[in-house]
Design an enzyme around this catalytic site. Structure first.
Site, PDB file in Angstrom:
ATOM      1  N   HIS A  86      39.387  47.345  86.630  1.00  0.00           N
ATOM      2  CA  HIS A  86      39.054  48.859  87.053  1.00  0.00           C
ATOM      3  C   HIS A  86      38.108  49.591  86.155  1.00  0.00           C
ATOM      4  O   HIS A  86      38.110  50.865  86.151  1.00  0.00           O
ATOM      5  CB  HIS A  86      40.518  49.447  87.098  1.00  0.00           C
ATOM      6  CG  HIS A  86      41.475  48.710  87.979  1.00  0.00           C
ATOM      7  ND1 HIS A  86      42.216  47.833  87.412  1.00  0.00           N
ATOM      8  CD2 HIS A  86      41.615  48.647  89.377  1.00  0.00           C
ATOM      9  CE1 HIS A  86      42.924  47.329  88.476  1.00  0.00           C
ATOM     10  NE2 HIS A  86      42.407  47.654  89.709  1.00  0.00           N
TER      11      HIS A  86
HETATM   12  S1  FES Z   1      41.279  48.329  83.893  1.00  0.00           S
HETATM   13 FE1  FES Z   1      42.920  47.887  85.498  1.00  0.00          FE
HETATM   14  S2  FES Z   1      43.708  46.011  84.843  1.00  0.00           S
HETATM   15 FE2  FES Z   1      42.393  46.800  83.115  1.00  0.00          FE
END
Ligand code: FES
Length: 236
Positions: free
Chosen positions: A201
């Site tokens: 993410h």
């Molecule tokens: S940024 Fe979502 S799991 Fe690492």
């Protein structure tokens, strides 16, 4: 005809007189025995509903100890103490057996600690080791990386933490390789801050493993570790 009716009458008379005699003989005897039975029953019968004094309890004097009260009490204390001690020993043994049974076996304990030879890691490089099923990042930091990590103003950080609080030796950074967002494994030597980048993410960590950008809420976690001697680290 006259003689026939006379004969019938005589027979009936004889039968009546015989029956009356038998009844007269039997009836007085039966009546007397019935009266006698009733008399016996009324003499032995006790009604459960008749009023009795229920507060009249028996005395216990004959069961009471003849010894002095102090001696009795000492005996009671002795018994209570002995059985209490036995119960405590039994309970301790049971709990101890249970805990020994539930504790980790020797092979699991052996895996609980991992020894890493640090002499094999060149400056400016990472390695990943597995410890208790999780990846652990070990980075041999350069002088510049250490300066960068120490120069960050912690007020600007999402999870404020000094670099010196995250390392035992400035050149060695040891931390869990598990993103604090949803648990992905970040990629080393990547991201906007020269540390780690989580592609799941888009979280960016700096060279001290602190979260600098992206959805992760916390810095990468530091596990328990130690340097028992130069060039050796023990994790766990
Ligand atoms: S940024 Fe979502 S799991 Fe690492």
């Amino acid at each position: 005809m006259a003689s026939l009716s006379t004969t019938k009458h005589a027979a009936a008379t004889a039968l009546r007189s015989f029956t009356g005699h038998r009844l007269a003989c039997v009836a007085p005897t039966s009546f007397a025995s019935l009266q006698q039975h009733r008399g016996q029953a009324s003499a032995s019968y006790t009604s459960p509903f008749e009023k009795r004094d229920t507060t009249n309890t028996p005395g216990w004097g004959k069961y009471a100890s003849k010894k002095p009260e102090l001696s009795n009490r000492m005996f009671q204390y002795f018994l209570a103490g002995t059985f209490g001690g036995l119960a405590a020993v039994g309970a301790k043994s049971t709990v101890q057996d249970f805990l020994v049974n539930m504790s980790a076996s020797a092979d699991v304990l052996a895996q609980a600690k991992v020894e890493i030879d640090l002499t094999q890691i060149p400056e400016g490089k990472n390695i990943i080791v597995k410890w208790r099923g999780k990846p652990v990042f070990i980075r041999h930091r350069t002088e510049d990386e250490i300066k960068d990590a120490e120069g960050v103003k912690i007020e600007s950080l999402r999870d404020p933490q000094k670099d010196e609080d995250r390392v035992k030796k400035p050149e060695w950074l040891v931390m869990l390789g598990v993103c604090t967002h949803l648990g992905c494994v970040p990629i080393g030597e990547a991201g906007d801050f020269g540390g780690w980048f989580c592609p799941c993410h888009g979280s960016h960590y700096d060279v001290s493993g602190r979260i600098r950008k992206g959805p992760a809420p916390l810095n990468l976690e530091i596990p328990a570790y130690d340097f028992p001697e130069d060039g050796l680290v023990v994790i766990g």
